[in-house]
Design a protein around this motif. Structure first.
Motif, PDB file in Angstrom:
ATOM      1  N   LEU A 201      -0.346 -19.649  30.081  1.00 25.88           N
ATOM      2  CA  LEU A 201      -1.252 -20.652  30.203  1.00 25.88           C
ATOM      3  C   LEU A 201      -1.203 -21.049  31.691  1.00 25.88           C
ATOM      4  N   VAL A 202      -2.543 -20.775  32.421  1.00 30.70           N
ATOM      5  CA  VAL A 202      -2.559 -21.226  33.734  1.00 30.70           C
ATOM      6  C   VAL A 202      -3.269 -22.525  33.980  1.00 30.70           C
ATOM      7  N   MET A 203      -2.754 -23.218  34.540  1.00 26.72           N
ATOM      8  CA  MET A 203      -3.596 -24.819  34.760  1.00 26.72           C
ATOM      9  C   MET A 203      -3.333 -24.986  36.176  1.00 26.72           C
ATOM     10  N   THR A 204      -4.565 -25.733  36.829  1.00 24.17           N
ATOM     11  CA  THR A 204      -4.388 -26.567  37.833  1.00 24.17           C
ATOM     12  C   THR A 204      -4.445 -27.903  37.628  1.00 24.17           C
TER      13      THR A 204
ATOM     14  N   GLU B 211      -2.760 -37.935  36.116  1.00 20.88           N
ATOM     15  CA  GLU B 211      -2.707 -36.346  36.513  1.00 20.88           C
ATOM     16  C   GLU B 211      -3.846 -35.893  35.431  1.00 20.88           C
ATOM     17  N   ILE B 212      -4.685 -35.090  36.295  1.00 22.89           N
ATOM     18  CA  ILE B 212      -5.929 -34.275  35.786  1.00 22.89           C
ATOM     19  C   ILE B 212      -5.379 -32.696  35.736  1.00 22.89           C
ATOM     20  N   PHE B 213      -5.902 -32.076  34.495  1.00 26.92           N
ATOM     21  CA  PHE B 213      -5.203 -30.632  34.302  1.00 26.92           C
ATOM     22  C   PHE B 213      -6.520 -29.904  34.232  1.00 26.92           C
ATOM     23  N   GLU B 214      -6.753 -28.751  34.709  1.00 26.17           N
ATOM     24  CA  GLU B 214      -8.020 -27.923  34.068  1.00 26.17           C
ATOM     25  C   GLU B 214      -7.248 -26.542  33.689  1.00 26.17           C
ATOM     26  N   VAL B 215      -7.704 -26.173  32.614  1.00 28.33           N
ATOM     27  CA  VAL B 215      -7.015 -24.864  32.072  1.00 28.33           C
ATOM     28  C   VAL B 215      -7.947 -23.725  32.647  1.00 28.33           C
ATOM     29  N   LEU B 216      -7.293 -22.821  33.393  1.00 32.41           N
ATOM     30  CA  LEU B 216      -7.954 -21.602  33.902  1.00 32.41           C
ATOM     31  C   LEU B 216      -7.780 -20.354  33.011  1.00 32.41           C
TER      32      LEU B 216
ATOM     33  N   VAL C   3      -4.222 -32.032  21.787  1.00 36.13           N
ATOM     34  CA  VAL C   3      -5.524 -31.406  22.341  1.00 36.13           C
ATOM     35  C   VAL C   3      -5.426 -29.979  22.498  1.00 36.13           C
ATOM     36  N   ARG C   4      -6.307 -29.222  21.846  1.00 41.02           N
ATOM     37  CA  ARG C   4      -6.043 -27.614  22.058  1.00 41.02           C
ATOM     38  C   ARG C   4      -6.569 -27.412  23.436  1.00 41.02           C
ATOM     39  N   LEU C   5      -5.606 -26.573  24.312  1.00 44.91           N
ATOM     40  CA  LEU C   5      -6.013 -26.272  25.666  1.00 44.91           C
ATOM     41  C   LEU C   5      -6.398 -24.787  25.571  1.00 44.91           C
ATOM     42  N   GLU C   6      -7.482 -24.426  26.309  1.00 44.74           N
ATOM     43  CA  GLU C   6      -8.092 -23.261  26.535  1.00 44.74           C
ATOM     44  C   GLU C   6      -9.017 -23.203  27.585  1.00 44.74           C
ATOM     45  N   LYS C   7      -9.555 -22.235  28.194  1.00 46.34           N
ATOM     46  CA  LYS C   7     -10.052 -22.160  29.327  1.00 46.34           C
ATOM     47  C   LYS C   7     -11.335 -22.912  29.314  1.00 46.34           C
ATOM     48  N   ASP C   8     -11.468 -23.746  30.466  1.00 48.85           N
ATOM     49  CA  ASP C   8     -12.306 -24.771  31.024  1.00 48.85           C
ATOM     50  C   ASP C   8     -12.097 -26.099  30.311  1.00 48.85           C
ATOM     51  N   VAL C   9     -10.978 -26.134  29.664  1.00 46.60           N
ATOM     52  CA  VAL C   9     -10.827 -27.671  29.148  1.00 46.60           C
ATOM     53  C   VAL C   9     -10.119 -28.353  30.202  1.00 46.60           C
TER      54      VAL C   9
END
Length: 179
Positions: free
Chosen positions: A167-170, A111-116, A139-145
């Motif tokens: 928290l919006v992620m694709t 799985e690959i996640f991108e934080v929007l 891992v700290r999640l924030e935009k563009d991680v």
């Protein structure tokens, strides 16, 4: 929905070549998701055919996470299993502040996640770690991680309480190759 095909040709003087743009729309196969033009099979004879050409986020139906049904309807699937070969899903989730996705594992997919937008934490444990083990990584999640997990890697995530919005992620799931 009817099929239509338009073609526009643009020339680029910088490269002295012509670029052809084709706009296609196929039959709607579920809310907001459309199949490719019927003749796509002719152009893909050496490979499995794709089943989705385009999707409209606003029209796709929401669903709960498969591995956590009490998550509420937080996910929309642009692609589902087998609509593009080797892809299990291409989805977007929107988790309200404070919501968690419990620790879980996928036996045979990456799985690959991108934080929007928003903020959160993503935890990864060692493969086979016991229920009481501490995460190997947080891992700290924030935009563009972007974060990646492999098959059998236990992982969880949560939207922080003080997150500025959900928290919006694709994310995309990819079938692991057989050994």
């Amino acid at each position: 929905t009817s099929h239509f095909l338009t073609q526009k040709t643009y020339s680029s003087p910088a490269y002295f070549r012509k670029i052809t743009y084709k706009k296609m729309s196929g039959t709607e196969i579920r809310a907001g998701v459309h199949a490719p033009h019927e003749d796509v099979a002719k152009s893909s004879v050496d490979y499995p055919v794709i089943k989705v050409r385009h999707a409209s986020y606003e029209k796709i139906e929401k669903r709960a996470l498969i591995h956590q049904q009490d998550s509420g309807d937080i996910t929309k699937d642009f692609l589902k299993y087998d609509e593009v070969p080797q892809i299990t899903n291409f989805s977007r989730s929107s988790m309200p502040a404070g919501q968690c996705v419990d620790r879980h594992v996928h036996e045979s997919k990456y799985e690959i996640f991108e934080v929007l937008s928003g903020s959160g934490e993503f935890c990864v444990w060692e493969i086979g770690a016991g229920e009481n083990a501490k995460p190997r990584e947080t891992v700290r999640l924030e935009k563009d991680v972007v974060i990646t997990v492999g098959p059998k890697e236990p992982h969880s995530m949560r939207a922080l309480e003080d997150s500025d919005g959900p928290l919006v992620m694709t994310y995309i799931g990819i079938v692991a190759p057989e050994k």
